[in-house]
Design a protein around this motif. Structure first.
Motif, PDB file in Angstrom:
ATOM      1  N   SER A  71      55.228  81.607  37.386  1.00 53.30           N
ATOM      2  CA  SER A  71      56.486  82.231  37.805  1.00 53.30           C
ATOM      3  C   SER A  71      57.028  81.690  39.126  1.00 53.30           C
ATOM      4  CB  SER A  71      56.312  83.753  37.875  1.00 53.30           C
ATOM      5  OG  SER A  71      57.546  84.365  38.176  1.00 53.30           O
ATOM      6  N   PRO A  72      56.219  81.646  40.204  1.00 51.73           N
ATOM      7  CA  PRO A  72      56.762  81.081  41.449  1.00 51.73           C
ATOM      8  C   PRO A  72      57.088  79.596  41.337  1.00 51.73           C
ATOM      9  CG  PRO A  72      54.439  81.653  41.690  1.00 51.73           C
ATOM     10  CD  PRO A  72      54.891  82.236  40.407  1.00 51.73           C
ATOM     11  N   TYR A  73      56.300  78.875  40.533  1.00 49.73           N
ATOM     12  CA  TYR A  73      56.576  77.451  40.327  1.00 49.73           C
ATOM     13  C   TYR A  73      57.925  77.276  39.618  1.00 49.73           C
ATOM     14  CZ  TYR A  73      55.634  72.557  39.148  1.00 49.73           C
ATOM     15  OH  TYR A  73      55.703  71.188  39.037  1.00 49.73           O
ATOM     16  N   PHE A  74      58.143  78.090  38.602  1.00 55.79           N
ATOM     17  CA  PHE A  74      59.408  78.080  37.862  1.00 55.79           C
ATOM     18  C   PHE A  74      60.575  78.442  38.782  1.00 55.79           C
ATOM     19  CE2 PHE A  74      62.397  80.761  35.299  1.00 55.79           C
ATOM     20  CZ  PHE A  74      62.956  79.750  34.514  1.00 55.79           C
ATOM     21  N   ALA A  75      60.409  79.472  39.593  1.00 53.54           N
ATOM     22  CA  ALA A  75      61.466  79.894  40.516  1.00 53.54           C
ATOM     23  C   ALA A  75      61.850  78.768  41.472  1.00 53.54           C
ATOM     24  CB  ALA A  75      61.014  81.123  41.303  1.00 53.54           C
ATOM     25  N   ASN A  76      60.858  78.012  41.908  1.00 49.85           N
ATOM     26  CA  ASN A  76      61.133  76.897  42.820  1.00 49.85           C
ATOM     27  C   ASN A  76      61.869  75.768  42.105  1.00 49.85           C
ATOM     28  OD1 ASN A  76      60.709  75.570  45.493  1.00 49.85           O
ATOM     29  ND2 ASN A  76      59.528  74.135  44.244  1.00 49.85           N
ATOM     30  N   ARG A  77      61.531  75.541  40.843  1.00 53.69           N
ATOM     31  CA  ARG A  77      62.170  74.461  40.081  1.00 53.69           C
ATOM     32  C   ARG A  77      63.643  74.739  39.801  1.00 53.69           C
ATOM     33  NH1 ARG A  77      59.292  70.320  37.756  1.00 53.69           N
ATOM     34  NH2 ARG A  77      61.126  69.937  36.461  1.00 53.69           N
ATOM     35  N   ILE A  78      63.998  76.014  39.651  1.00 53.63           N
ATOM     36  CA  ILE A  78      65.379  76.335  39.263  1.00 53.63           C
ATOM     37  C   ILE A  78      66.283  76.663  40.455  1.00 53.63           C
ATOM     38  CG2 ILE A  78      64.569  77.188  37.030  1.00 53.63           C
ATOM     39  CD1 ILE A  78      65.123  80.037  38.044  1.00 53.63           C
TER      40      ILE A  78
END
Length: 206
Positions: free
Chosen positions: A180-187
């Motif tokens: 989730s935090p990795y995804f949030a950073n990517r978007i």
């Protein structure tokens, strides 16, 4: 409209490619279908240009981690009969106020994901428990771009996954604490800052 549809066309090709390279889709997922007769309507409901292209060119049933993309057949209202008598009859209608359910989020409240067929670029909404619509993305094109980033986020964190056969709660922790935090950073450069919370909640959290 033409540029928007062309961009969506390219995004869907990218999405299909990412499914293959990240091994989230099988050879039978999100296949191209023969567009001999373009799909433009569901009974009396008109599809947007983007939805017409999507369902005319792809077989869309797909289960990703936390997101379930529905098939074209799910857009049709249905009558389900349980047991006997009219009291056991339940009508399923995926349409409401010009919006149609195209996907679900597998979180605790099983949020419905709606596409608005009445607006240009087909914005995407999620409905809360009270039935209110909250905009998720300004276009269906962005929705699929986010799905691409979701697949990549899981793929880039495979080395941190629990061992095969681990308890469900360990996989939930992996999704919530790592993906989730990795995804949030990517978007963060794809969507407005104020939308990141609801997007990550729908795509990755319970």
């Amino acid at each position: 409209m033409k540029n928007s549809l062309e961009e969506f066309t390219n995004t869907l090709k990218d999405f299909q490619s990412v499914l293959r390279t990240t091994k989230f889709g099988s050879k039978n997922d999100f296949l191209n279908r023969k567009n001999s007769t373009p799909i433009t309507h569901v009974k009396e409901q008109a599809l947007s240009a983007e939805l017409s292209y999507l369902y005319s060119n792809y077989s869309t049933l797909l289960i990703l981690p936390h997101i379930h993309i529905n098939t074209f057949s799910s857009l049709h209202p249905k009558l389900h009969i349980f047991g006997k008598g009219s009291a056991m009859t339940k009508k399923h209608n995926p349409w409401k106020n010009g919006k149609v359910v195209i996907a679900h989020s597998f979180n605790a409240s099983a949020k419905k994901i709606w596409a608005d067929t009445t607006q240009e670029q087909t914005p995407i909404y999620v409905s809360d428990l009270e039935g209110n619509f909250l905009q998720l993305t300004s276009s269906i094109n962005m929705f699929f771009k986010l799905l691409i980033e979701l697949c990549k986020s899981y793929n880039f964190n495979r080395d941190k996954e629990p061992k095969c056969g681990s308890e469900t709660n360990l996989w939930d922790l992996h999704r919530e604490k790592i993906v989730s935090p990795y995804f949030a950073n990517r978007i963060k450069d794809l969507v407005p800052q104020e939308d990141i919370f609801i997007i990550t909640a729908v795509f990755t959290l319970d």
